[in-house]
Design a protein around this motif. Sequence first.
Motif, mmCIF file in Angstrom:
data_model
loop_
_atom_site.group_PDB
_atom_site.id
_atom_site.type_symbol
_atom_site.label_atom_id
_atom_site.label_comp_id
_atom_site.label_asym_id
_atom_site.label_seq_id
_atom_site.Cartn_x
_atom_site.Cartn_y
_atom_site.Cartn_z
ATOM 1 N N LYS A 60 0.508 -1.189 -0.066
ATOM 2 C CA LYS A 60 -0.007 0.134 -0.035
ATOM 3 C C LYS A 60 0.831 1.360 -0.063
ATOM 4 C CE LYS A 60 -0.714 -0.055 4.920
ATOM 5 N NZ LYS A 60 -1.649 0.164 6.089
ATOM 6 N N GLN A 66 -4.432 1.429 -7.876
ATOM 7 C CA GLN A 66 -5.189 0.662 -6.551
ATOM 8 C C GLN A 66 -5.846 -0.634 -7.136
ATOM 9 O OE1 GLN A 66 -5.724 2.096 -3.533
ATOM 10 N NE2 GLN A 66 -7.198 0.301 -3.319
ATOM 11 N N ALA A 67 -5.938 -0.948 -8.500
ATOM 12 C CA ALA A 67 -6.533 -2.246 -8.956
ATOM 13 C C ALA A 67 -5.419 -3.418 -8.578
ATOM 14 C CB ALA A 67 -6.522 -2.235 -10.494
ATOM 15 N N ILE A 69 -3.431 -3.279 -5.909
ATOM 16 C CA ILE A 69 -3.689 -3.479 -4.364
ATOM 17 C C ILE A 69 -5.022 -4.299 -3.864
ATOM 18 C CG2 ILE A 69 -3.980 -2.352 -2.215
ATOM 19 C CD1 ILE A 69 -2.155 -0.223 -3.371
ATOM 20 N N ASP A 70 -6.009 -4.169 -4.788
ATOM 21 C CA ASP A 70 -7.241 -4.778 -4.621
ATOM 22 C C ASP A 70 -7.332 -6.145 -4.905
ATOM 23 O OD1 ASP A 70 -8.338 -2.501 -3.416
ATOM 24 O OD2 ASP A 70 -9.357 -1.916 -5.533
ATOM 25 N N ASN A 71 -6.272 -6.657 -5.877
ATOM 26 C CA ASN A 71 -6.305 -7.888 -6.388
ATOM 27 C C ASN A 71 -5.398 -9.007 -5.527
ATOM 28 O OD1 ASN A 71 -8.309 -7.721 -8.062
ATOM 29 N ND2 ASN A 71 -7.023 -6.945 -10.031
ATOM 30 N N THR A 72 -4.529 -8.208 -4.633
ATOM 31 C CA THR A 72 -3.527 -9.033 -4.097
ATOM 32 C C THR A 72 -4.173 -9.872 -3.005
ATOM 33 O OG1 THR A 72 -3.165 -7.174 -2.774
ATOM 34 C CG2 THR A 72 -1.642 -7.827 -4.746
ATOM 35 N N LYS A 74 -5.345 -10.824 0.892
ATOM 36 C CA LYS A 74 -4.994 -10.011 2.239
ATOM 37 C C LYS A 74 -4.044 -10.096 3.065
ATOM 38 C CE LYS A 74 -9.906 -8.636 2.608
ATOM 39 N NZ LYS A 74 -9.997 -7.582 2.464
ATOM 40 N N ARG A 77 -0.599 -8.506 1.435
ATOM 41 C CA ARG A 77 -1.006 -6.827 1.494
ATOM 42 C C ARG A 77 0.053 -6.262 2.761
ATOM 43 N NH1 ARG A 77 -7.235 -5.570 0.601
ATOM 44 N NH2 ARG A 77 -7.274 -6.730 -1.165
#
Length: 159
Positions: A60, A66-67, A69-72, A74, A77
Amino acid sequence: MNALTVVLLVILVILIAAVVGLYFLGKKAQRKQEEQQRQIEAYKQTVSMLIIDKKKMRLKDAGLPQAVIDNTPKLMRRSKLPIVKAKVGPQIVSLVCDEKIFDMVPVKKEVKATVSGIYLTSVRGLHGSLPQPAAKKKKGWLKRNVEKLQEKTGAKPVK
């Protein structure tokens, strides 16, 4: 049957089930990794870039889209990844670097790199060769003796 025998049999069955489960999970993860490697090979391109900075940082904080980060997952991250900031043409981009080549990436130098999306897979020097990463540092007197004592007491496996 003795109670101890029953307990040992139950533990043995649980251990066998765990080993079988881990075997199939490992096979599945290996197939997934091979598929990802094929995709990386299919989309790779060679570009000339100026490496500005390299760090190991959280996903982050890396400045990635952002895409991504959203697809990795949890769990991923929170882990630190090798991130390289580079100037490719007129724009500055953040790239995720391969762990194997992170030490070889020179800072403030122009390189030819193989990139697959936002993933940096290999680096070659544009003007001459790249400096090789330094060998492991020598251990100090205290660290050597602590390791010897740990090996003698059995706290650390013998090399």
